[in-house]
Design an enzyme around this catalytic site. Structure first.
Site, PDB file in Angstrom:
ATOM      1  N   SER A 233       0.839  -1.202   0.000  1.00  0.00           N
ATOM      2  CA  SER A 233       0.000   0.000   0.000  1.00  0.00           C
ATOM      3  C   SER A 233       0.876   1.255   0.000  1.00  0.00           C
ATOM      4  O   SER A 233       2.030   1.218   0.447  1.00  0.00           O
ATOM      5  CB  SER A 233      -0.891  -0.014   1.243  1.00  0.00           C
ATOM      6  OG  SER A 233      -0.073  -0.020   2.396  1.00  0.00           O
ATOM      7  N   CYS A 288      -3.253  -4.277  -8.160  1.00  0.00           N
ATOM      8  CA  CYS A 288      -2.883  -2.853  -8.237  1.00  0.00           C
ATOM      9  C   CYS A 288      -3.148  -2.317  -9.635  1.00  0.00           C
ATOM     10  O   CYS A 288      -3.059  -1.119  -9.854  1.00  0.00           O
ATOM     11  CB  CYS A 288      -1.422  -2.665  -7.864  1.00  0.00           C
ATOM     12  SG  CYS A 288      -0.321  -3.429  -9.035  1.00  0.00           S
TER      13      CYS A 288
HETATM   14  P1  NAD Z   1       0.567  -3.639   2.901  1.00  0.00           P
HETATM   15  O1  NAD Z   1       1.187  -2.329   2.610  1.00  0.00           O
HETATM   16  O2  NAD Z   1      -0.392  -3.740   4.024  1.00  0.00           O
HETATM   17  O3  NAD Z   1       1.709  -4.742   3.201  1.00  0.00           O
HETATM   18  C1  NAD Z   1       2.785  -4.941   2.316  1.00  0.00           C
HETATM   19  C2  NAD Z   1       3.969  -5.468   3.107  1.00  0.00           C
HETATM   20  O4  NAD Z   1       4.365  -4.492   4.056  1.00  0.00           O
HETATM   21  C3  NAD Z   1       3.671  -6.731   3.883  1.00  0.00           C
HETATM   22  O5  NAD Z   1       4.768  -7.611   3.763  1.00  0.00           O
HETATM   23  C4  NAD Z   1       3.525  -6.242   5.319  1.00  0.00           C
HETATM   24  O6  NAD Z   1       3.894  -7.192   6.286  1.00  0.00           O
HETATM   25  C5  NAD Z   1       4.470  -5.070   5.343  1.00  0.00           C
HETATM   26  N1  NAD Z   1       4.091  -4.042   6.328  1.00  0.00           N
HETATM   27  C6  NAD Z   1       2.847  -3.765   6.799  1.00  0.00           C
HETATM   28  N2  NAD Z   1       2.898  -2.738   7.670  1.00  0.00           N
HETATM   29  C7  NAD Z   1       4.191  -2.344   7.739  1.00  0.00           C
HETATM   30  C8  NAD Z   1       4.871  -1.311   8.461  1.00  0.00           C
HETATM   31  N3  NAD Z   1       4.227  -0.481   9.280  1.00  0.00           N
HETATM   32  N4  NAD Z   1       6.206  -1.197   8.288  1.00  0.00           N
HETATM   33  C9  NAD Z   1       6.873  -2.022   7.456  1.00  0.00           C
HETATM   34  N5  NAD Z   1       6.276  -3.005   6.754  1.00  0.00           N
HETATM   35  C10 NAD Z   1       4.953  -3.171   6.885  1.00  0.00           C
HETATM   36  O7  NAD Z   1      -0.102  -4.143   1.528  1.00  0.00           O
HETATM   37  P2  NAD Z   1      -1.030  -5.409   1.284  1.00  0.00           P
HETATM   38  O8  NAD Z   1      -2.349  -5.157   1.914  1.00  0.00           O
HETATM   39  O9  NAD Z   1      -0.302  -6.656   1.617  1.00  0.00           O
HETATM   40  O10 NAD Z   1      -1.181  -5.367  -0.307  1.00  0.00           O
HETATM   41  C11 NAD Z   1      -2.154  -4.618  -0.972  1.00  0.00           C
HETATM   42  C12 NAD Z   1      -1.601  -3.285  -1.425  1.00  0.00           C
HETATM   43  O11 NAD Z   1      -0.471  -3.486  -2.266  1.00  0.00           O
HETATM   44  C13 NAD Z   1      -2.594  -2.499  -2.276  1.00  0.00           C
HETATM   45  O12 NAD Z   1      -2.523  -1.147  -1.888  1.00  0.00           O
HETATM   46  C14 NAD Z   1      -2.083  -2.689  -3.693  1.00  0.00           C
HETATM   47  O13 NAD Z   1      -2.436  -1.667  -4.585  1.00  0.00           O
HETATM   48  C15 NAD Z   1      -0.613  -2.709  -3.449  1.00  0.00           C
HETATM   49  N6  NAD Z   1       0.104  -3.348  -4.544  1.00  0.00           N
HETATM   50  C16 NAD Z   1       0.805  -2.547  -5.380  1.00  0.00           C
HETATM   51  C17 NAD Z   1       1.465  -3.089  -6.458  1.00  0.00           C
HETATM   52  C18 NAD Z   1       2.226  -2.226  -7.404  1.00  0.00           C
HETATM   53  O14 NAD Z   1       2.892  -2.761  -8.261  1.00  0.00           O
HETATM   54  N7  NAD Z   1       2.157  -0.916  -7.294  1.00  0.00           N
HETATM   55  C19 NAD Z   1       1.413  -4.478  -6.674  1.00  0.00           C
HETATM   56  C20 NAD Z   1       0.701  -5.277  -5.784  1.00  0.00           C
HETATM   57  C21 NAD Z   1       0.042  -4.691  -4.716  1.00  0.00           C
END
Ligand code: NAD
Length: 492
Positions: A233, A288
């Site tokens: 995200s 995404c």
């Molecule tokens: P997220 O941001 O909640 O988590 C992603 C990763 O970050 C996970 O491994 C999680 O454990 C880690 N994380 C969570 N909180 C954290 C913190 N405070 N500090 C450090 N690391 C932390 O995302 P999600 O819910 O797993 O995935 C969905 C999101 O990913 C959506 O917003 C989607 O659009 C995005 N996404 C983007 C792309 C792209 O190419 N731009 C591709 C796939 C998904």
């Protein structure tokens, strides 16, 4: 037919440290299947000590791996590819179990990962560097060198594909790779790790560490970690980017999205119906690259009717997958309620859906189409991450572009039209890193790179393809002279 096989006993997602699998000493995390809401596996967070140990091992393994010629490194990747293809059904089943995708989508994600792998394999031919005589008797050359230990933090929505955007390229370039999978979908990582070990990757070159933010922070802060790739995200992408770059390290952090499709009245009805419906319903909208706002210009009723008809064919648990958590289903339902209260007309309502037999306890939402959505509302602006599309009516293409340009994200934008010059106008004016013309999910295929702009990406470069190579490596410039020259200039 989508026939996933749920496990009969709990699966485990251990850490991989120095080539050895071990359960983390930290907090236990349950893994749920969105198909039926049951616990299907567990993982344990890696503690700070385990992170320290793992990265020390990764660092010493990198020395020999970095000194291995790229043609030998790619041999491991060739074998990795064969193993992934051999085991694709097994891996896809685990992706589906923990993520909720239908099997076809899980397989397609692995195949897309294999495309990146094939690109990495071809680096032995593509990435020969260059050398030229820049002055009489003086030669300059480029040499690509690994960074050392690099890290990657991945999201839940593509447990195999997103990690495979970076694993093949970063490792083939000679780095050790530390991977922190999503705690919601850690089970697939074990299979990918096992495949790389079987392919002959030396111990320590791939490390898998499970956990949440504490684990991520320990990885980022470790002095031996030179670069951090992140996909998730925007909120967390920005945090990870800031933490990493504040330490003077490089970071490439891909964030969320709110992708707009501009629908023009001259669009082919069948193509628009299928392309747009599949974009917002595929992977249950948890992509995404999924469309989430439809900017309908003028009289596009026929196309909208086709979108509705196509979306109605979704059958939950059969040809459409589940939502990652119960909380996320609640969030999506409340977003629909709010849009309805704010005056949106519901053309297709996915609330209170019926799932396939046996999956009644899962996390489901059917395709939902909201019409006449206020451009300033949550449904227009916030990334919902579910099978919901918000139609905003626009009187002309300029208004549609104005709305698209104003959104804070910049992953994808598409246009459906049969007019080439209008398509070109959107391709030029859209504020997005990836643009589709009559394509609802405009994911570039290798060798073209994947990456957005604006708040969909923090950092420079792209995550795959050619534009990713400089992120995962240094380019050393070597200038050589072996003989004194008579007509020497400032360089010779
Ligand atoms: P997220 O941001 O909640 O988590 C992603 C990763 O970050 C996970 O491994 C999680 O454990 C880690 N994380 C969570 N909180 C954290 C913190 N405070 N500090 C450090 N690391 C932390 O995302 P999600 O819910 O797993 O995935 C969905 C999101 O990913 C959506 O917003 C989607 O659009 C995005 N996404 C983007 C792309 C792209 O190419 N731009 C591709 C796939 C998904």
């Amino acid at each position: 037919m989508n026939k996933i096989t749920l496990p009969t006993s709990l699966m485990e997602a251990p850490n991989l440290i120095g080539g050895e699998w071990s359960n983390g000493q930290g907090e236990k995390i349950d893994v749920y299947s969105p198909y039926n809401g049951s616990v299907v596996g567990t993982t344990n967070s890696a503690t700070a000590n385990e992170v320290e140990l793992a990265i020390t091992k990764a660092s010493s393994a990198q020395v020999a791996w970095g000194n291995t010629p790229v043609k030998e490194r790619t041999k491991v990747m060739f074998r990795f590819r064969e193993i992934l293809l051999r085991d694709i059904d097994k891996i896809a089943n685990v992706v589906s179990i923990e993520n909720g995708k239908i099997l076809g989508e899980s397989k397609a994600g692995i195949m897309k990962g294999i495309e990146v792998l094939e690109y990495a394999i071809s680096l032995q031919n593509l990435d020969a560097g260059s050398k030229m005589e820049v002055s009489r008797g003086v030669q300059c050359e480029y040499r690509r060198e690994p960074l050392g230990v690099v890290a990657s933090i991945t999201p839940f929505n593509f447990p195999a594909m997103v990690p495979m955007w970076t694993i093949p390229i970063a490792i083939t370039l000679g780095n050790s790779y530390v991977w922190k999978p999503s705690e919601k979908t850690p089970l697939t990582a074990t299979l990918i790790g096992e495949a790389l070990i079987e392919a002959g990757l030396p111990a320590g070159v791939l490390t898998i560490l499970n956990g949440t933010s504490d684990c991520v922070n320990s990885i980022i802060d470790h002095q031996d970690v030179k670069a951090v790739g992140f996909v998730g995200s925007s909120k967390i992408a920005k945090l990870v980017y800031q933490r990493t770059t504040a330490l003077g390290k490089r970071a490439l952090c891909l964030g969320g999205a709110k992708n707009h499709i501009i629908l023009l009245p001259d669009a082919d009805v069948e193509m628009a119906g299928a392309g747009i419906a599949d974009s917002f319903t595929g992977c249950a909208g948890q992509r995404c690259m999924a469309a989430s706002v439809l900017l309908a210009v003028g009289d596009s009723e026929k196309q909208i009717e086709a979108i509705i008809e196509r979306a109605k064919t979704a059958s939950l648990g059969n040809n459409m997958g589940a939502i990652i958590t119960k909380d996320q289903v609640d969030f999506l339902n409340s977003a629909i309620d709010k849009a309805e209260k704010a005056g949106a007309k519901i053309l297709l309502d996915g609330r209170n859906p019926k799932a396939a037999e046996g999956y009644e306890g899962g996390y489901w939402l059917g395709p939902t189409i909201l019409d006449n959505v206020d451009p300033e509302s949550e449904a227009s602006k916030v990334e919902l991450f579910g099978p919901i599309i918000s139609i905003i009516r626009c009187k002309n293409i300029s208004k549609a572009l104005e709305i698209e340009n104003a959104n804070e994200y910049g992953n994808a934008a598409s246009v459906f039209t049969s007019n080439g010059s209008l398509a070109e106008m959107v391709a030029s004016a859209a504020s997005a890193g990836m643009v589709g013309i009559n394509i609802g999910v405009p994911v570039p295929r290798e060798p073209f790179s994947f990456g957005g702009i604006n708040d969909s990406k923090f950092g420079y470069g792209d995550i795959t393809g050619e534009n990713s190579l400089n992120f995962w490596s240094h380019t050393k410039k070597v200038t050589t002279k072996w003989q004194m020259q008579n007509d020497h200039n400032w360089m010779s």
